[in-house]
Write an enzyme that holds these catalytic residues in place. Structure first.
Site, mmCIF file in Angstrom:
data_model
loop_
_atom_site.group_PDB
_atom_site.id
_atom_site.type_symbol
_atom_site.label_atom_id
_atom_site.label_comp_id
_atom_site.label_asym_id
_atom_site.label_seq_id
_atom_site.Cartn_x
_atom_site.Cartn_y
_atom_site.Cartn_z
ATOM 1 N N ASN A 153 -13.640 -0.131 17.510
ATOM 2 C CA ASN A 153 -13.175 0.240 18.857
ATOM 3 C C ASN A 153 -14.102 1.122 19.673
ATOM 4 O O ASN A 153 -13.788 1.431 20.811
ATOM 5 C CB ASN A 153 -11.823 0.951 18.745
ATOM 6 C CG ASN A 153 -10.754 0.029 18.217
ATOM 7 O OD1 ASN A 153 -10.468 -0.995 18.819
ATOM 8 N ND2 ASN A 153 -10.193 0.374 17.078
ATOM 9 N N HIS A 182 -13.271 2.105 -0.404
ATOM 10 C CA HIS A 182 -13.210 1.095 0.675
ATOM 11 C C HIS A 182 -13.768 -0.258 0.226
ATOM 12 O O HIS A 182 -14.179 -1.061 1.053
ATOM 13 C CB HIS A 182 -14.036 1.528 1.921
ATOM 14 C CG HIS A 182 -13.500 2.712 2.643
ATOM 15 N ND1 HIS A 182 -14.331 3.686 3.172
ATOM 16 C CD2 HIS A 182 -12.251 3.084 2.956
ATOM 17 C CE1 HIS A 182 -13.597 4.609 3.767
ATOM 18 N NE2 HIS A 182 -12.324 4.271 3.650
ATOM 19 N N ASN A 191 0.870 -1.175 0.000
ATOM 20 C CA ASN A 191 0.000 0.000 0.000
ATOM 21 C C ASN A 191 0.909 1.228 0.000
ATOM 22 O O ASN A 191 1.509 1.556 1.025
ATOM 23 C CB ASN A 191 -0.889 -0.043 1.255
ATOM 24 C CG ASN A 191 -1.942 1.038 1.255
ATOM 25 O OD1 ASN A 191 -1.916 1.946 0.415
ATOM 26 N ND2 ASN A 191 -2.861 0.956 2.198
ATOM 27 N N ARG A 224 -11.467 9.432 19.372
ATOM 28 C CA ARG A 224 -11.159 9.215 20.799
ATOM 29 C C ARG A 224 -11.248 10.511 21.584
ATOM 30 O O ARG A 224 -11.782 10.534 22.693
ATOM 31 C CB ARG A 224 -9.751 8.612 20.946
ATOM 32 C CG ARG A 224 -9.721 7.134 20.618
ATOM 33 C CD ARG A 224 -8.322 6.640 20.438
ATOM 34 N NE ARG A 224 -7.745 7.216 19.208
ATOM 35 C CZ ARG A 224 -6.740 6.682 18.543
ATOM 36 N NH1 ARG A 224 -6.169 5.588 18.991
ATOM 37 N NH2 ARG A 224 -6.293 7.242 17.442
ATOM 38 N N LYS A 233 3.580 0.717 2.867
ATOM 39 C CA LYS A 233 3.225 -0.282 3.880
ATOM 40 C C LYS A 233 3.305 -1.652 3.231
ATOM 41 O O LYS A 233 2.875 -1.816 2.086
ATOM 42 C CB LYS A 233 1.778 0.000 4.274
ATOM 43 C CG LYS A 233 1.431 -0.356 5.714
ATOM 44 C CD LYS A 233 -0.044 -0.365 5.882
ATOM 45 C CE LYS A 233 -0.837 0.558 6.568
ATOM 46 N NZ LYS A 233 -2.226 0.417 6.697
ATOM 47 N N ARG A 251 -2.479 -2.195 -3.545
ATOM 48 C CA ARG A 251 -3.719 -1.444 -3.406
ATOM 49 C C ARG A 251 -3.675 -0.296 -4.410
ATOM 50 O O ARG A 251 -2.711 0.475 -4.430
ATOM 51 C CB ARG A 251 -3.796 -0.886 -1.993
ATOM 52 C CG ARG A 251 -5.006 -0.035 -1.804
ATOM 53 C CD ARG A 251 -5.063 0.523 -0.424
ATOM 54 N NE ARG A 251 -6.358 1.146 -0.224
ATOM 55 C CZ ARG A 251 -6.728 1.725 0.884
ATOM 56 N NH1 ARG A 251 -5.915 1.749 1.911
ATOM 57 N NH2 ARG A 251 -7.912 2.261 0.995
ATOM 58 N N GLY A 267 -11.217 1.717 12.390
ATOM 59 C CA GLY A 267 -10.790 2.267 13.693
ATOM 60 C C GLY A 267 -11.929 2.568 14.652
ATOM 61 O O GLY A 267 -11.920 2.118 15.805
ATOM 62 N N GLU A 313 -7.501 -5.146 4.919
ATOM 63 C CA GLU A 313 -7.419 -4.949 3.468
ATOM 64 C C GLU A 313 -6.225 -5.689 2.881
ATOM 65 O O GLU A 313 -6.289 -6.195 1.765
ATOM 66 C CB GLU A 313 -7.369 -3.444 3.158
ATOM 67 C CG GLU A 313 -8.750 -2.810 3.358
ATOM 68 C CD GLU A 313 -8.739 -1.318 3.607
ATOM 69 O OE1 GLU A 313 -8.083 -0.882 4.578
ATOM 70 O OE2 GLU A 313 -9.382 -0.580 2.843
ATOM 71 N N ASN A 340 -11.000 7.237 9.918
ATOM 72 C CA ASN A 340 -10.861 8.671 9.647
ATOM 73 C C ASN A 340 -11.729 9.057 8.470
ATOM 74 O O ASN A 340 -12.416 10.069 8.491
ATOM 75 C CB ASN A 340 -9.409 8.996 9.311
ATOM 76 C CG ASN A 340 -8.630 9.305 10.550
ATOM 77 O OD1 ASN A 340 -9.136 9.944 11.465
ATOM 78 N ND2 ASN A 340 -7.407 8.825 10.587
ATOM 79 N N GLY A 341 -11.636 8.220 7.437
ATOM 80 C CA GLY A 341 -12.594 8.306 6.351
ATOM 81 C C GLY A 341 -13.638 7.239 6.642
ATOM 82 O O GLY A 341 -13.321 6.234 7.280
ATOM 83 N N ARG A 371 -13.725 15.384 6.983
ATOM 84 C CA ARG A 371 -14.513 15.596 5.763
ATOM 85 C C ARG A 371 -15.990 15.794 6.108
ATOM 86 O O ARG A 371 -16.500 15.153 7.024
ATOM 87 C CB ARG A 371 -14.377 14.395 4.822
ATOM 88 C CG ARG A 371 -13.059 14.350 4.109
ATOM 89 C CD ARG A 371 -12.920 13.077 3.292
ATOM 90 N NE ARG A 371 -11.843 12.265 3.811
ATOM 91 C CZ ARG A 371 -11.608 11.008 3.431
ATOM 92 N NH1 ARG A 371 -12.368 10.419 2.544
ATOM 93 N NH2 ARG A 371 -10.601 10.345 3.952
ATOM 94 N N HIS A 423 -17.905 0.981 7.426
ATOM 95 C CA HIS A 423 -16.458 1.159 7.597
ATOM 96 C C HIS A 423 -16.262 2.560 8.167
ATOM 97 O O HIS A 423 -16.389 3.565 7.454
ATOM 98 C CB HIS A 423 -15.760 1.000 6.241
ATOM 99 C CG HIS A 423 -14.275 1.228 6.294
ATOM 100 N ND1 HIS A 423 -13.349 0.242 6.048
ATOM 101 C CD2 HIS A 423 -13.550 2.347 6.565
ATOM 102 C CE1 HIS A 423 -12.132 0.734 6.177
ATOM 103 N NE2 HIS A 423 -12.226 2.012 6.481
HETATM 104 P P1 ADP Z 1 -8.032 5.478 8.430
HETATM 105 O O1 ADP Z 1 -7.524 4.131 7.981
HETATM 106 O O2 ADP Z 1 -9.199 5.990 7.652
HETATM 107 O O3 ADP Z 1 -6.969 6.511 8.655
HETATM 108 P P2 ADP Z 1 -8.691 4.097 10.916
HETATM 109 O O4 ADP Z 1 -9.506 2.969 10.428
HETATM 110 O O5 ADP Z 1 -7.325 3.824 11.421
HETATM 111 O O6 ADP Z 1 -8.662 5.288 9.870
HETATM 112 O O7 ADP Z 1 -9.538 4.810 12.072
HETATM 113 C C1 ADP Z 1 -9.101 5.963 12.734
HETATM 114 C C2 ADP Z 1 -10.195 6.415 13.680
HETATM 115 O O8 ADP Z 1 -10.461 5.362 14.607
HETATM 116 C C3 ADP Z 1 -9.834 7.646 14.482
HETATM 117 O O9 ADP Z 1 -10.930 8.551 14.514
HETATM 118 C C4 ADP Z 1 -9.624 7.086 15.875
HETATM 119 O O10 ADP Z 1 -9.965 7.995 16.859
HETATM 120 C C5 ADP Z 1 -10.589 5.932 15.888
HETATM 121 N N1 ADP Z 1 -10.245 5.002 16.973
HETATM 122 C C6 ADP Z 1 -9.161 4.220 17.077
HETATM 123 N N2 ADP Z 1 -9.166 3.572 18.278
HETATM 124 C C7 ADP Z 1 -10.279 3.979 18.935
HETATM 125 C C8 ADP Z 1 -10.861 3.687 20.203
HETATM 126 N N3 ADP Z 1 -10.286 2.849 21.047
HETATM 127 N N4 ADP Z 1 -12.023 4.288 20.513
HETATM 128 C C9 ADP Z 1 -12.615 5.152 19.652
HETATM 129 N N5 ADP Z 1 -12.122 5.468 18.460
HETATM 130 C C10 ADP Z 1 -10.980 4.893 18.083
#
Ligand code: ADP
Length: 396
Positions: free
Chosen positions: A335, A180, A9, A285, A16, A91, A331, A382, A211-212, A241, A208
Site C-alpha cells: 500500500n 513469515h 490462525n 500511514r 481468524k 498457522r 500492509g 497466508e 507491522n512486523g 521493533r 514482507h
Molecule cells: P501485520 O500483519 O504485521 O500486523 P500488516 O501487514 O497488516 O501488518 O501491515 C500493517 C502496516 O501496513 C501498518 O504499518 C500500516 O500503516 C501499513 N499500511 C496499511 N495500509 C497502508 C497504506 N494505505 N499506506 C501505507 N501504509 C499502510
C-alpha cells in the site's frame, strides 16, 4: 458433496478463519473472533460476500469459538453436514529445526509442536489450543500444521548460524530460524506464475513489510537467507521493533542503566522502530502523513526504514549473485508507493527501477519498461497458502 478446507490462525485473544471450497480454491467465508477470554462473550465479525457482519457469541475460550464456528457453518448452510469439511490447516508460529515443511497433525506431531513451545512461548501454545479445539469437536477431520519457519529450513548452515560459540547451537539450538515463511513462499510462487515462469528458475527477493517485516532471498524456489533470526525481533526496522542493533547495547543498558532484561526486551519490541524513532506512531500511514508535512523525525524514521530495506535488498542480491524479481508485500509493501520508491532509489545500477506512474496506480508490475529486474507488488495471502498446503497433504 462439497469439499471445504478451513484455515485457522489463533492469537492470544483472537481466532481468524477462512473457509475455502476445493478444488476451485475459492474463498467462501471468513471471519474473526476477538476478545476471547476477556469476558463471558466474544465478538465475531464475518463476511460471506462483500458485506461485513457482526455478532456477539457466548463463550470464553478458543474451544467455544471453534464450537460456535462449526454450528455457524451449518446454520448459514455453508455446509449441509460437517463431514464436508475435509481438512483444517493451522498457522503454527514455530516448527524449530524439526519441521522442514507442513505436516499432518497426529499425536506425535502435536507432542513435537508442544515441545517447541520454548522457542515461541507467546504463540505455539495458543496455536496448539486451536488444534486441540478442532481435535475435540471434529475428531475425524485431518488437521495440518503450517509453520512460519519451515520455508526457511533450506538456508545453508553458513547463513543460519551465528558467529558465537558453536556449542550454543548444539546445546541450546540458537540459530537463525526466520519467520513469515508462508508469505514469502506464497508471493514468490504467485510472482513466478504471473510472469509465466517456474519459481525454480528465478532469483527472487521478497520484502514482507507489515507491522512486523522481513526480507527473504529465494533461489531455486528455496529460501537461502532471511532477515528475521532466532526471534522475529531481528532484521529490518519495524513498526515497534528495532531489528538488528549492536548487541552490546543490551549489555550496556543493563550494566550502566540497571535496566532489567524484561525492560530491555519491552523497549526493543514495543518502543522502537517507527514508534521509537519518530515519537509519532508505529503505523506507517501516520509516519507517511507527517513525512509529507515535513516533520523532521518522520523524515528520519522513513529514511532509516527505507535505507535498511534497501541495504538488505543489496546484500541479498549479492548473496543470490543477481536478481530477477523484487517483490513488495503485506500492509506497507502493498500500500505504500513512497516506501517502495525510496527503498528502490539508486538501485538502477543492478537493474532495479520503479516507474512512478505504475507505482502510484496500484499495478502489480511497477518496474520501468526497460528495467532488468521485475519489481512487483504481490498481495500476500497466508490463509490461501495454508489451505493449499492442507489440501496437498490430505490428498497424499
Ligand atoms: P501485520 O500483519 O504485521 O500486523 P500488516 O501487514 O497488516 O501488518 O501491515 C500493517 C502496516 O501496513 C501498518 O504499518 C500500516 O500503516 C501499513 N499500511 C496499511 N495500509 C497502508 C497504506 N494505505 N499506506 C501505507 N501504509 C499502510
Amino acid at each position: 458433496m462439497k469439499e471445504l478446507i478451513i484455515a485457522i490462525n489463533s492469537g492470544s485473544s483472537s481466532l481468524k478463519f477462512q473457509v475455502y471450497e476445493f478444488p476451485e480454491e475459492k474463498m467462501i467465508a471468513k471471519g474473526l473472533f476477538e476478545r476471547i477470554g476477556l469476558a463471558t462473550s466474544m465478538d465475531l465479525t464475518y463476511s460471506l460476500d462483500e458485506a461485513k457482519n457482526r455478532r456477539s457469541v457466548e463463550g470464553e475460550t478458543h474451544e467455544d469459538a471453534v464450537k460456535f464456528l462449526l454450528e455457524f457453518l451449518l446454520e448459514q448452510k455453508i455446509v449441509a453436514d460437517l463431514s464436508e469439511i475435509t481438512g483444517v490447516g493451522h498457522r503454527v508460529a514455530h516448527g524449530g529445526e524439526f519441521f522442514k515443511g507442513s505436516c499432518l497433525v497426529d499425536d506425535e506431531a502435536l507432542e513435537k509442536i508442544k515441545s517447541l513451545a520454548h522457542l515461541a512461548p507467546l504463540h505455539n501454545p495458543i496455536n496448539i489450543m486451536g488444534i486441540e479445539a478442532f481435535k475435540n469437536n471434529l475428531p475425524a477431520c485431518p488437521q495440518v500444521a503450517v509453520f512460519d519457519t519451515s520455508f526457511h529450513q533450506t538456508m545453508p548452515e553458513e547463513n543460519f548460524l551465528y558467529p558465537i560459540p558453536y556449542h550454543l547451537y548444539e546445546e541450546e539450538g540458537i540459530r537463525r530460524f526466520g519467520f513469515h515463511g508462508t508469505s514469502h513462499q506464497y508471493v514468490a510462487a504467485e510472482a513466478a506464475k504471473s510472469l509465466g515462469k517456474n519459481v525454480e528458475d528465478l532469483k527472487i527477493i521478497s520484502c514482507h513489510l507489515g507491522n512486523g517485516g522481513s526480507i527473504c532471498a529465494i533461489k531455486n524456489g528455496r529460501s537461502v537467507i532471511t532477515s528475521m533470526g532466532f526471534t522475529p525481533l531481528a532484521g529490518i526496522m519495524m513498526g515497534t521493533r528495532c531489528g538488528d542493533i549492536d548487541p552490546s547495547i543490551v549489555t550496556y543498558l543493563g550494566r550502566e542503566k540497571q535496566m532489567s532484561f524484561a525492560e530491555i526486551e519491552q523497549m526493543m519490541n514495543q518502543e522502537s522502530g517507527f514508534k521509537g524513532v519518530s515519537g509519532i506512531s508505529s503505523d506507517a500511514r501516520d509516519i507517511e502523513e507527517a513525512f509529507e508535512q515535513g516533520n523532521p523525525k518522520a523524515i528520519l524514521a522513513m529514511n532509516m526504514f527505507c535505507g535498511r530495506v534497501k541495504q538488505t535488498i543489496g546484500s541479498y542480491a549479492a548473496e543470490l549473485g543477481g536478481l530477477d524479481v523484487l517483490i513488495f508485500t503485506a500492509g506497507i509493501g502493498e500500500n505504500s508507493p513512497i516506501i517502495r520508491q525510496l527503498a528502490c532509489e539508486g538501485l538502477s545500477f543492478f537493474g532495479v527501477t520503479v516507474d512512478e506512474q505504475r507505482n502510484n496506480s496500484r499495478q502489480s508490475m511497477i518496474s520501468q519498461e526497460d528495467g532488468q529486474v521485475a519489481v512487483m507488488v504481490v498481495p500476500t495471502n497466508e490463509e490461501r497458502m495454508i489451505v493449499r498446503e492442507t489440501n496437498q497433504l490430505i490428498a497424499n
